[in-house]
Design a protein around this motif. Structure first.
Motif, PDB file in Angstrom:
ATOM      1  N   THR A  91       0.831  -1.211   0.000  1.00 36.04           N
ATOM      2  CA  THR A  91       0.000   0.000   0.000  1.00 36.04           C
ATOM      3  C   THR A  91       0.861   1.255   0.000  1.00 36.04           C
ATOM      4  N   PHE A 138      -4.679  -5.435   0.143  1.00 39.14           N
ATOM      5  CA  PHE A 138      -3.952  -5.275   1.405  1.00 39.14           C
ATOM      6  C   PHE A 138      -3.933  -6.602   2.172  1.00 39.14           C
ATOM      7  N   THR A 139      -2.773  -6.927   2.737  1.00 40.58           N
ATOM      8  CA  THR A 139      -2.632  -8.224   3.425  1.00 40.58           C
ATOM      9  C   THR A 139      -3.299  -8.276   4.807  1.00 40.58           C
ATOM     10  N   ALA A 212       0.364  -2.311  11.321  1.00 42.12           N
ATOM     11  CA  ALA A 212       0.311  -1.769   9.963  1.00 42.12           C
ATOM     12  C   ALA A 212       0.779  -0.326   9.868  1.00 42.12           C
ATOM     13  N   GLU A 213       1.016   0.330  11.001  1.00 42.58           N
ATOM     14  CA  GLU A 213       1.537   1.706  10.970  1.00 42.58           C
ATOM     15  C   GLU A 213       2.273   1.967  12.289  1.00 42.58           C
ATOM     16  N   PRO A 214       3.187   2.952  12.265  1.00 41.24           N
ATOM     17  CA  PRO A 214       3.922   3.245  13.502  1.00 41.24           C
ATOM     18  C   PRO A 214       3.019   3.921  14.531  1.00 41.24           C
ATOM     19  N   ASN A 233       1.283  -5.443  19.828  1.00 41.00           N
ATOM     20  CA  ASN A 233       1.869  -4.879  18.619  1.00 41.00           C
ATOM     21  C   ASN A 233       2.155  -6.002  17.612  1.00 41.00           C
ATOM     22  N   SER A 234       1.844  -5.730  16.363  1.00 42.23           N
ATOM     23  CA  SER A 234       2.017  -6.724  15.306  1.00 42.23           C
ATOM     24  C   SER A 234       2.688  -6.053  14.121  1.00 42.23           C
ATOM     25  N   GLY A 236       4.532  -6.404  10.186  1.00 42.27           N
ATOM     26  CA  GLY A 236       4.745  -7.189   8.980  1.00 42.27           C
ATOM     27  C   GLY A 236       4.750  -6.283   7.770  1.00 42.27           C
ATOM     28  N   LEU A 237       5.040  -6.868   6.628  1.00 45.70           N
ATOM     29  CA  LEU A 237       5.014  -6.106   5.377  1.00 45.70           C
ATOM     30  C   LEU A 237       4.637  -7.054   4.251  1.00 45.70           C
ATOM     31  N   SER A 238       3.955  -6.516   3.249  1.00 36.98           N
ATOM     32  CA  SER A 238       3.452  -7.360   2.160  1.00 36.98           C
ATOM     33  C   SER A 238       4.537  -8.239   1.562  1.00 36.98           C
ATOM     34  N   ASP A 302      12.455   0.110   7.575  1.00 34.57           N
ATOM     35  CA  ASP A 302      11.936   0.282   8.941  1.00 34.57           C
ATOM     36  C   ASP A 302      13.079   0.312   9.960  1.00 34.57           C
ATOM     37  N   ARG A 326      10.041   4.942   9.630  1.00 33.81           N
ATOM     38  CA  ARG A 326      10.734   4.475   8.451  1.00 33.81           C
ATOM     39  C   ARG A 326      11.925   5.383   8.186  1.00 33.81           C
ATOM     40  N   LYS A 423      -4.409   3.206   7.214  1.00 34.11           N
ATOM     41  CA  LYS A 423      -3.180   3.775   7.752  1.00 34.11           C
ATOM     42  C   LYS A 423      -3.300   5.298   7.801  1.00 34.11           C
TER      43      LYS A 423
END
Ligand code: DLL
Length: 433
Positions: A91, A138-139, A212-214, A233-234, A236-238, A302, A326, A423
């Protein structure tokens, strides 16, 4: 420990030999079948037999986002197209997206990592899980969905947005677990309060997965308090499956990065030098358990560091720290490097501050200006002007001592800044226009 989570406690030595075996398999496959990696290996005089230990990973050049774009859509594909069953894209990018392809085995493995992560935080088969991330390319939607189904929860594929319906679903089905971006969680709370509902008492939530976002630790605490949940907190990235790359356990101190599926390195973003555990830098990931499209030494952009110590929970997979932002998120104002996460940390620690903020960068007569627009709690805004001025001063002073910069602070009414259900976009840089 039970038989189905043994891998989480695997001895380091065994984990590293598993990593090496999987890395070798991956190298053989990409060398044989991915046009992009075959060319890269040839140009650098590499072939899979050169790799004798995990250390040899550093022989491989980094793969960048630009490489993914330049080789869009199939350049990194390492299996015949007939084995591919799913496409996701990343995204928030301009121009061509990054395509990420999955075989059936890749989907199964990605689901397994989500199921593992959810189980680790205490989610159980009798939980009702509402996935409030957007479904589609989006994942965050489908990948998490499959994982929750694998664990056997009742899954409500609500998607993002349509907030009043979300609330209705949560109330009708007594949802206990949600997956949501932190910015949407705060928005959801605002909407509930406007409807005269109390997120803590009028819902049945006990767990929230945020990612999915900071976002800051202070925002986590806020969300936990508002909804009466344990928030995890989770990350990941596509390019690496989507969510389920790293996840907090119940200690909530850093996220276990699933090292049986990914090899992690931290590098200095300007020199590319590999750093030690504990040193902050850019996270670089190699997928070692992917069929369709493994990626080697991928520069995630990141910023984080690896915790040098073993987690109290006993799991052996090392942890990464909450993402600082980032590499390209950082902006420079009058020579000072600023991360939006530092501003958020200060704002969210002040009780008078509401749930949303925006950072505006402007240039006036060649001079950079940093303006922070801050929502204040509803009733405060209708109070005395003097009170508001004092609050403005306090925020400015706190930001100045943290950032070494004096921003302009603008207080605005709760709910007046733009919201998203996905996001958040926090920084408006008008200097480039
Ligand atoms: O955001 C995958 C995901 C979905 C992760 C749901 C967690 C939950 P992308 O759209 O490719 O994939 O965006 C990946 O988002 O490189 C980070 O910059 C950022 N990001 C993801 N999780 C976190 C987090 C998904 N927990 C990009 N904290 C990543 C900070 C995060 N940043």
């Amino acid at each position: 420990m039970s038989s189905n989570n043994k891998i989480e406690y695997i001895a380091r030595e065994e984990l590293e030999s598993l990593q090496f075996r999987r890395l070798k398999d991956t190298l053989e496959r990409v060398y044989k079948s991915s046009p992009f990696y075959r060319k890269m290996f040839k140009e650098n005089g590499l072939n899979p037999s050169k790799f004798k230990s995990l250390k040899d990973l550093s022989l491989i050049p980094f793969t960048t986002r630009q490489d993914l774009r330049d080789n869009f859509p199939y350049g990194l594909l390492s299996v015949p197209l007939e084995k591919v069953i799913r496409l996701h894209t990343s995204t928030g990018t301009t121009g061509k997206p990054k395509a990420v392809l999955f075989t059936q085995k890749d989907i199964d493995q990605a689901s397994e990592l989500i199921a593992r992560s959810m189980r680790m935080t205490g989610a159980k088969r009798d939980d009702v899980f509402q996935n409030m991330m957007s479904y589609g390319l989006f994942t965050g939607g489908l990948i998490f969905h499959y994982g929750a189904e694998k664990l056997g929860l009742l899954v409500i594929p609500a998607g993002a947005g349509n907030t009043e319906r979300q609330i209705q679903l949560m109330r009708d089905f007594k949802t206990t677990v949600i997956h949501i971006t932190p910015s949407y969680a705060l928005y959801l709370a605002d909407v509930m309060e406007d409807m005269g509902l109390d997120p803590k008492h009028d819902l049945s939530l006990r767990i929230a997965y945020l990612g999915a976002e900071p976002y800051s630790e202070e925002t986590r605490v806020k969300i936990q308090d508002i909804f009466g949940v344990d928030a995890y907190n989770s990350y990941g990235l596509s390019e690496m499956n989507g969510p389920g790359v790293a996840f907090e356990c119940r200690e909530k101190e850093g996220m276990h990065l699933w090292e049986d599926n990914f090899i992690m390195e931290i590098i200095d973003p300007s020199t590319g030098k590999v750093l030690e555990d504990g040193e902050e830098g850019e996270l670089v990931l190699t997928s070692i358990n992917r069929e369709a499209m493994p990626i080697l030494r991928y520069r995630t952009g990141d910023l984080t560091y690896i915790y040098p110590e073993r987690c109290r929970c006993g799991r052996t997979h090392r942890r990464i720290a909450r993402l600082k932002g980032r590499v390209d998120d950082m902006f420079i104002v009058r020579g000072v490097n600023v991360f939006p996460s530092e501003i958020e940390r200060v704002l969210m620690s002040l009780p008078e501050v509401g749930r949303n903020y925006q950072i505006v960068l402007e240039r006036e007569k060649n001079l950079d200006k940093l303006r922070v627009r801050v929502e204040v709690k509803g009733d405060l805004f209708n109070g005395s002007l003097e009170h508001l001025r004092k609050l403005e001063d306090r925020i400015r002073t706190r930001l100045r001592s943290e950032l070494m910069l004096t921003p302009q602070v603008e207080l605005v009414e709760a709910g007046s800044l733009p919201r998203t259900t996905g996001k958040a976009k926090r920084v408006i840089d008008k200097r480039k226009i």
